[in-house]
Design a protein around this motif. Structure first.
Motif, PDB file in Angstrom:
ATOM      1  N   GLU A 201      30.950  23.253 -22.012  1.00  0.00           N
ATOM      2  CA  GLU A 201      30.061  23.712 -20.469  1.00  0.00           C
ATOM      3  C   GLU A 201      31.115  22.847 -19.891  1.00  0.00           C
ATOM      4  O   GLU A 201      31.136  22.806 -18.445  1.00  0.00           O
ATOM      5  CB  GLU A 201      28.850  24.268 -20.111  1.00  0.00           C
ATOM      6  CG  GLU A 201      28.671  25.192 -21.158  1.00  0.00           C
ATOM      7  CD  GLU A 201      26.974  25.812 -20.841  1.00  0.00           C
ATOM      8  OE1 GLU A 201      26.198  25.258 -20.345  1.00  0.00           O
ATOM      9  OE2 GLU A 201      26.475  26.902 -22.260  1.00  0.00           O
ATOM     10  N   ARG A 202      31.382  21.888 -19.812  1.00  0.00           N
ATOM     11  CA  ARG A 202      31.873  20.777 -18.893  1.00  0.00           C
ATOM     12  C   ARG A 202      33.717  21.023 -19.103  1.00  0.00           C
ATOM     13  O   ARG A 202      34.006  21.126 -20.196  1.00  0.00           O
ATOM     14  CB  ARG A 202      31.671  19.191 -19.800  1.00  0.00           C
ATOM     15  CG  ARG A 202      30.441  18.729 -19.718  1.00  0.00           C
ATOM     16  CD  ARG A 202      29.808  17.649 -20.504  1.00  0.00           C
ATOM     17  NE  ARG A 202      28.401  17.760 -20.862  1.00  0.00           N
ATOM     18  CZ  ARG A 202      28.350  16.633 -21.350  1.00  0.00           C
ATOM     19  NH1 ARG A 202      28.870  15.331 -22.356  1.00  0.00           N
ATOM     20  NH2 ARG A 202      26.904  16.701 -21.078  1.00  0.00           N
TER      21      ARG A 202
ATOM     22  N   ALA B  72      36.518   2.607 -23.671  1.00  0.00           N
ATOM     23  CA  ALA B  72      36.545   4.340 -24.703  1.00  0.00           C
ATOM     24  C   ALA B  72      37.155   5.685 -24.242  1.00  0.00           C
ATOM     25  O   ALA B  72      37.389   6.144 -25.219  1.00  0.00           O
ATOM     26  CB  ALA B  72      34.766   5.216 -24.415  1.00  0.00           C
ATOM     27  N   ALA B  73      38.214   5.658 -23.196  1.00  0.00           N
ATOM     28  CA  ALA B  73      39.030   6.968 -22.407  1.00  0.00           C
ATOM     29  C   ALA B  73      39.867   6.329 -23.003  1.00  0.00           C
ATOM     30  O   ALA B  73      41.061   7.182 -23.100  1.00  0.00           O
ATOM     31  CB  ALA B  73      38.999   6.679 -21.155  1.00  0.00           C
ATOM     32  N   ALA B  74      40.710   4.940 -23.096  1.00  0.00           N
ATOM     33  CA  ALA B  74      41.929   4.492 -24.124  1.00  0.00           C
ATOM     34  C   ALA B  74      41.945   4.831 -25.158  1.00  0.00           C
ATOM     35  O   ALA B  74      42.958   5.618 -25.886  1.00  0.00           O
ATOM     36  CB  ALA B  74      42.099   3.044 -23.718  1.00  0.00           C
ATOM     37  N   ALA B  75      40.427   4.716 -25.641  1.00  0.00           N
ATOM     38  CA  ALA B  75      40.669   5.028 -27.107  1.00  0.00           C
ATOM     39  C   ALA B  75      41.080   6.379 -27.864  1.00  0.00           C
ATOM     40  O   ALA B  75      42.005   7.102 -28.387  1.00  0.00           O
ATOM     41  CB  ALA B  75      39.329   4.581 -27.528  1.00  0.00           C
ATOM     42  N   HIS B  76      40.203   7.265 -26.371  1.00  0.00           N
ATOM     43  CA  HIS B  76      40.233   8.840 -27.013  1.00  0.00           C
ATOM     44  C   HIS B  76      42.141   8.978 -26.252  1.00  0.00           C
ATOM     45  O   HIS B  76      42.471   9.632 -27.698  1.00  0.00           O
ATOM     46  CB  HIS B  76      39.413   9.750 -25.654  1.00  0.00           C
ATOM     47  CG  HIS B  76      39.848  10.642 -25.954  1.00  0.00           C
ATOM     48  ND1 HIS B  76      39.070  11.075 -26.358  1.00  0.00           N
ATOM     49  CD2 HIS B  76      40.524  11.760 -25.072  1.00  0.00           C
ATOM     50  CE1 HIS B  76      39.461  12.814 -26.704  1.00  0.00           C
ATOM     51  NE2 HIS B  76      40.179  13.418 -25.684  1.00  0.00           N
ATOM     52  N   ILE B  77      42.780   8.178 -26.042  1.00  0.00           N
ATOM     53  CA  ILE B  77      44.002   8.695 -25.152  1.00  0.00           C
ATOM     54  C   ILE B  77      44.688   8.544 -26.366  1.00  0.00           C
ATOM     55  O   ILE B  77      45.587   8.851 -26.566  1.00  0.00           O
ATOM     56  CB  ILE B  77      44.328   8.163 -24.064  1.00  0.00           C
ATOM     57  CG1 ILE B  77      43.805   8.853 -23.245  1.00  0.00           C
ATOM     58  CG2 ILE B  77      45.929   8.423 -23.752  1.00  0.00           C
ATOM     59  CD1 ILE B  77      44.098   8.056 -21.635  1.00  0.00           C
TER      60      ILE B  77
ATOM     61  N   ALA C 114      41.061  15.200 -19.251  1.00  0.00           N
ATOM     62  CA  ALA C 114      39.528  15.153 -19.464  1.00  0.00           C
ATOM     63  C   ALA C 114      38.862  14.750 -20.789  1.00  0.00           C
ATOM     64  O   ALA C 114      37.523  13.794 -20.391  1.00  0.00           O
ATOM     65  CB  ALA C 114      39.109  17.399 -19.737  1.00  0.00           C
ATOM     66  N   GLY C 115      39.158  14.677 -21.926  1.00  0.00           N
ATOM     67  CA  GLY C 115      38.373  14.537 -22.896  1.00  0.00           C
ATOM     68  C   GLY C 115      38.364  12.147 -23.198  1.00  0.00           C
ATOM     69  O   GLY C 115      37.021  12.374 -23.138  1.00  0.00           O
TER      70      GLY C 115
END
Ligand SMILES: *Cc1c(COP(=O)(O)O)cnc(C)c1O
Length: 421
Positions: free
Chosen positions: A317-318, A397-402, A292-293
């Motif tokens: 609240e997400r 951004a999502a790849a960096a988060h993962i 989700a992050g």
């Protein structure tokens, strides 16, 4: 000799939607192959033998799954059926029910209560926010005669993608000293995010099989606290099909389902629960948090004036199971259609107030980084393909988060130190 090689008609841009279709809607979610395979079995004796063991094992396991010592019920029904089971077993015509709005779904549950003859009051939501515990406390304090018999709330509203803090809402009820039954819809998120029925003082929990539980649509669940079971005895909305008393007769397996059990679904659920047990519930919750992050990192990067933005204003609240994305000047339906027809990705539609103004990304259940990054990359490609305003690359951004959660940071670059064959 001429060989005839089949070819497509000339002219049209070929669609890329081959390979495995990706379903990224917030339920039904992707079913694991193991669960699908578990269903492909012949019908058994439904009165005795192995099926009864399967079914009794599920019923024995389900209370622990939500953190309760209370009763669990399984019905052949979707989530709407589970709602009706919860209401008919605990309410009487004329009872007052307080619905805590935070999107679309608690409202629908309240509409059912109205049709059962209850008096329904909706506590309106703050726009694009979760239910406010302080507002609930104030409303309950004002109910000095304790006319309100039940409080209905969803843990995650699948339309807005808001997450409600059930523990905080319980504290609000306790601070107000109000005795109403606390009923929580976990249909969107059970098995994905933390839920502790007894610790949080929930009286009735409802869920369905097709979202976090990775099974096909068609099973509805209720869990009832001892208090809910006591209220049930006097409830006058009770009906033959949903009745908890009829369904709790020991040794009467057929009656547990008020008729023929949903056999194939029980096999599916057994396999899905085994998968969740193998992973461990806290690991399942953590995985959903990371994925989700990543989805939120993508939306935050995409966000741009005139373009995309989060439907839920307050970051805390997400929800960790679905993200609703408002599309501003971008035609949400066109985006969904192109993604589906041209690229093989199905996104969730905007619901209620967000109809045609949003799309939803489901990130629940049987999900890993390649599935989620595939979805996010396809959304990005669709947006880029017609020059929609974009703040930046959501995929990056999502790849960096993962990347921050792959556990690889202990391995120094260019070395095999720490490598355990
Ligand atoms: C999906 C959902 C429902 C409805 O479930 P159905 O199986 O479609 O009847 C109700 N509440 C929430 C929070 C949901 O996500």
């Amino acid at each position: 000799m001429t060989v005839h090689q089949p070819d497509a008609p000339v002219g049209a841009t070929p669609s890329l939607a081959r390979g495995r279709h990706m379903l990224s809607i917030p339920g039904p979610s992707v079913m694991p192959d193991r669960v699908l395979a578990a269903m492909a079995r012949a019908m058994p004796n439904i009165y005795e033998g192995p099926l009864v063991k399967v079914s009794e094992a599920l019923l024995a396991k389900l209370p622990g799954f939500v953190g309760t010592t209370g009763h669990a019920f399984i019905a052949a029904a979707n989530g709407h059926g589970a709602w009706e089971m919860a209401l008919t077993n605990t309410l009487s015509p004329g009872d007052k029910v307080l619905v805590c709005e935070s999107g679309r779904f608690a409202i629908g549950w309240g509409e059912q209560a109205r049709m059962l003859g209850c008096e329904v009051e909706v506590m309106p939501a703050r726009p694009r926010r979760a239910v406010d515990p302080a507002a609930l406390e104030a409303r309950l304090r004002a109910d000095t005669g304790h006319a309100i018999k039940a409080i209905l709330v969803v843990q995650v509203d699948t339309a807005s993608s808001v997450w409600n803090d059930i523990a905080a809402l319980r504290r609000a009820i306790d601070t107000a000293g109000h005795p109403a039954l606390f009923m929580v819809d976990c249909i969107a998120c059970l098995g994905c995010i933390e839920y502790r029925m007894d610790d949080w003082g929930v009286d009735v929990t409802v869920a369905g099989s097709q979202k976090g539980l990775m099974a096909p649509p068609g099973l509805g669940f209720c869990w009832a606290s001892p208090r809910a079971m006591a209220v049930h005895v006097e409830a006058r909305c009770r009906t033959a099909y949903w009745d908890w008393t009829a369904r709790s007769q020991e040794g009467r397996h057929y009656l547990r389902y008020c008729g023929t059990p949903p056999v194939s679904h029980l096999y599916a659920l057994t396999e899905a629960m085994a998968m969740l047990e193998e992973e461990g519930l806290t690991n399942v919750w953590a995985r959903h948090g990371v994925l989700a992050g990543a989805a939120r990192a993508a939306v935050a990067a995409w966000a741009a004036p005139g373009g995309l933005e989060f439907a839920v204003l307050e970051p805390a609240e997400r929800s960790d199971v679905v993200t609703t994305v408002l599309t501003g000047g971008i035609d949400a339906e066109r985006l969904r259609t192109i993604a589906e027809d041209r690229a093989g990705l199905t996104l969730g539609i905007g619901l209620g107030a967000f109809e045609c103004r949003a799309f939803r990304i489901g990130h629940m259940g049987h999900l890993n980084p390649p599935m989620l990054l595939g979805t996010l990359g396809t959304v990005e490609a669709t947006l880029v393909s017609w020059g929609a305003p974009l703040g930046g690359s959501g995929v990056a951004a999502a790849a960096a988060h993962i990347a921050g959660h792959l556990g690889a940071e202990t391995v120094p670059a260019g070395s095999l130190q720490g490598f355990n064959p």
